[in-house]
Scaffold this active site. Sequence first.
Site, PDB file in Angstrom:
ATOM      1  N   ARG A  96       0.831  -1.213   0.000  1.00 30.40           N
ATOM      2  CA  ARG A  96       0.000   0.000   0.000  1.00 30.40           C
ATOM      3  C   ARG A  96       0.862   1.257   0.000  1.00 30.40           C
ATOM      4  NH1 ARG A  96      -4.866  -0.988   2.421  1.00 30.40           N
ATOM      5  NH2 ARG A  96      -3.777  -2.282   3.934  1.00 30.40           N
ATOM      6  N   TYR A  97       1.970   1.225   0.718  1.00 27.84           N
ATOM      7  CA  TYR A  97       2.874   2.372   0.832  1.00 27.84           C
ATOM      8  C   TYR A  97       4.195   1.989   0.161  1.00 27.84           C
ATOM      9  CZ  TYR A  97      -0.302   3.292   4.779  1.00 27.84           C
ATOM     10  OH  TYR A  97      -1.402   3.482   5.575  1.00 27.84           O
ATOM     11  N   ARG A 100       7.096  -0.138   2.330  1.00 20.17           N
ATOM     12  CA  ARG A 100       6.805  -1.280   3.198  1.00 20.17           C
ATOM     13  C   ARG A 100       5.678  -2.126   2.624  1.00 20.17           C
ATOM     14  NH1 ARG A 100       5.380   3.603   4.929  1.00 20.17           N
ATOM     15  NH2 ARG A 100       3.405   4.007   5.995  1.00 20.17           N
ATOM     16  N   CYS A 109      -5.419 -17.074  14.410  1.00 21.01           N
ATOM     17  CA  CYS A 109      -5.016 -16.248  15.557  1.00 21.01           C
ATOM     18  C   CYS A 109      -5.229 -17.075  16.823  1.00 21.01           C
ATOM     19  CB  CYS A 109      -5.876 -14.995  15.647  1.00 21.01           C
ATOM     20  SG  CYS A 109      -5.814 -13.977  14.161  1.00 21.01           S
ATOM     21  N   CYS A 113     -10.986 -11.550  17.648  1.00 23.95           N
ATOM     22  CA  CYS A 113     -11.535 -10.314  18.207  1.00 23.95           C
ATOM     23  C   CYS A 113     -12.846 -10.012  17.479  1.00 23.95           C
ATOM     24  CB  CYS A 113     -10.534  -9.186  18.003  1.00 23.95           C
ATOM     25  SG  CYS A 113      -8.855  -9.653  18.493  1.00 23.95           S
ATOM     26  N   CYS A 116     -12.667  -7.519  14.573  1.00 22.46           N
ATOM     27  CA  CYS A 116     -11.523  -7.695  13.661  1.00 22.46           C
ATOM     28  C   CYS A 116     -11.801  -7.125  12.274  1.00 22.46           C
ATOM     29  CB  CYS A 116     -11.190  -9.173  13.528  1.00 22.46           C
ATOM     30  SG  CYS A 116      -9.857  -9.478  12.356  1.00 22.46           S
ATOM     31  N   ARG A 118     -10.160  -7.917   9.684  1.00 24.58           N
ATOM     32  CA  ARG A 118      -9.981  -8.973   8.674  1.00 24.58           C
ATOM     33  C   ARG A 118     -10.843 -10.173   9.019  1.00 24.58           C
ATOM     34  NH1 ARG A 118      -3.999  -7.746   8.650  1.00 24.58           N
ATOM     35  NH2 ARG A 118      -3.835  -6.128   7.073  1.00 24.58           N
ATOM     36  N   ASP A 279     -12.627   0.071  12.404  1.00 26.08           N
ATOM     37  CA  ASP A 279     -12.857  -0.063  10.959  1.00 26.08           C
ATOM     38  C   ASP A 279     -14.288  -0.500  10.684  1.00 26.08           C
ATOM     39  OD1 ASP A 279     -10.207   0.554  10.026  1.00 26.08           O
ATOM     40  OD2 ASP A 279      -9.585  -1.336  10.951  1.00 26.08           O
ATOM     41  N   ASP A 316      -8.050   4.191   9.181  1.00 26.29           N
ATOM     42  CA  ASP A 316      -7.742   3.588   7.883  1.00 26.29           C
ATOM     43  C   ASP A 316      -8.847   4.003   6.925  1.00 26.29           C
ATOM     44  OD1 ASP A 316      -5.500   1.719   7.138  1.00 26.29           O
ATOM     45  OD2 ASP A 316      -5.875   1.122   9.216  1.00 26.29           O
ATOM     46  N   LYS A 323      -3.619   4.999   6.128  1.00 20.85           N
ATOM     47  CA  LYS A 323      -3.993   5.597   7.416  1.00 20.85           C
ATOM     48  C   LYS A 323      -3.865   7.101   7.364  1.00 20.85           C
ATOM     49  CE  LYS A 323      -2.422   1.866  10.343  1.00 20.85           C
ATOM     50  NZ  LYS A 323      -2.030   1.086   9.140  1.00 20.85           N
TER      51      LYS A 323
END
Length: 365
Positions: A96-97, A100, A109, A113, A116, A118, A279, A316, A323
């Site tokens: 995205r950037y 990185r 996981c 959560c 989440c 994702r 999100d 985001d 972000k």
Amino acid sequence: MSRINLKSAATLREPNELVAHGLASAADLPDLEKVAARYAVAVTPDIAALIDPGDPDDPIARQFIPSAEELVAQPGENADPIGDHAHAPVAGIVHRYPDRVLFKLVHVCAVYCRFCFRREMVGPGKATALSSDAYNGALDYIRAHSEIWEVILTGGDPLMLSPRRLGEIMADLAAIDHVKIIRIHTRVPVADPARISAEMVAALKVEGAATWVALHANHARELTRKARAACAAMIDAGIPMVSQSVLLRGVNDNVAALEALMRAFVECRIKPYYLHHGDLAPGTAHLRTTLEHGQQLMRDLRGRVSGLCQPDYVLDIPGGYGKAPVGPSYLSQANFPPGEGEPDPETRYRIVDYCGDVHRYPPKP
Ligand code: SF4
């Protein structure tokens, strides 16, 4: 308060197990089965032990125990809320950037959560790991892009890998000349601190690149004695740590909870890094707050705690645009009545101090 017995317990993955342990109501079981059919559920013994079953508003339960509210998607919510798919040149990579990439190694996981971002991509029902070909394709992509300075291992949770496999991956990445930083995003030190063994810490250290670990935690109670020891083992080994948290309604959306969380991070030598606005993941509206409320909390936090304890409050941008810090801003421009000896009229900076008092600052150097 009835706490779960850590020694005999296993990770709870089924709604009927949550009911059996007093962590959910039997009356809610039909709805919770529907939620669990769509979104993964896992509550480790360490997390279950933190939940007060007698408190209907327990901030730990709110993060991990499914709720019928997850069955209701709001307009604007999206299965890919931060736009990973828009920046995925090869399997496993999000670029995205410029400098990185995210490298998504696993889709599982230790805990799942309820907020989440994702949630449509993680869990046992999804592919569990990159195939060998996809892994090699992702490495080839990183090798071919010399602008990639930092690789962020995320997922799922990369610390669900064995130390042996993680060590191999770290070595593969560190062998790429232009990769200088490997950052690992994880919830394992709080969700299953026993996984942070000496072997795991050794696997995280690698010649040729600096390892950073970003710990995801949202409430001070998550930073138990065992979680703190797990983090200390990494930091004492020379691995710097930062935090990331999500602003969550009923969990940390009051200044006392945020203050306790940020102080706990700093006491653990973990620098507060990001406070994410929630999100737009499907079925998570009941856990989100407003941006205005988040900004007010950040103002309140600035007045109460050391600069070391201040995270960046970020959003985001839906669609994959990255972000953006979302304030609050303490600086604006305004026409003030002239002060003694000041020319009139002239626009001056208006700056607000930590008490909320307004001051002026000259516009010219
Ligand atoms: S640990 Fe991270 S990826 Fe896993 S469920 Fe929680 S927020 Fe999602």
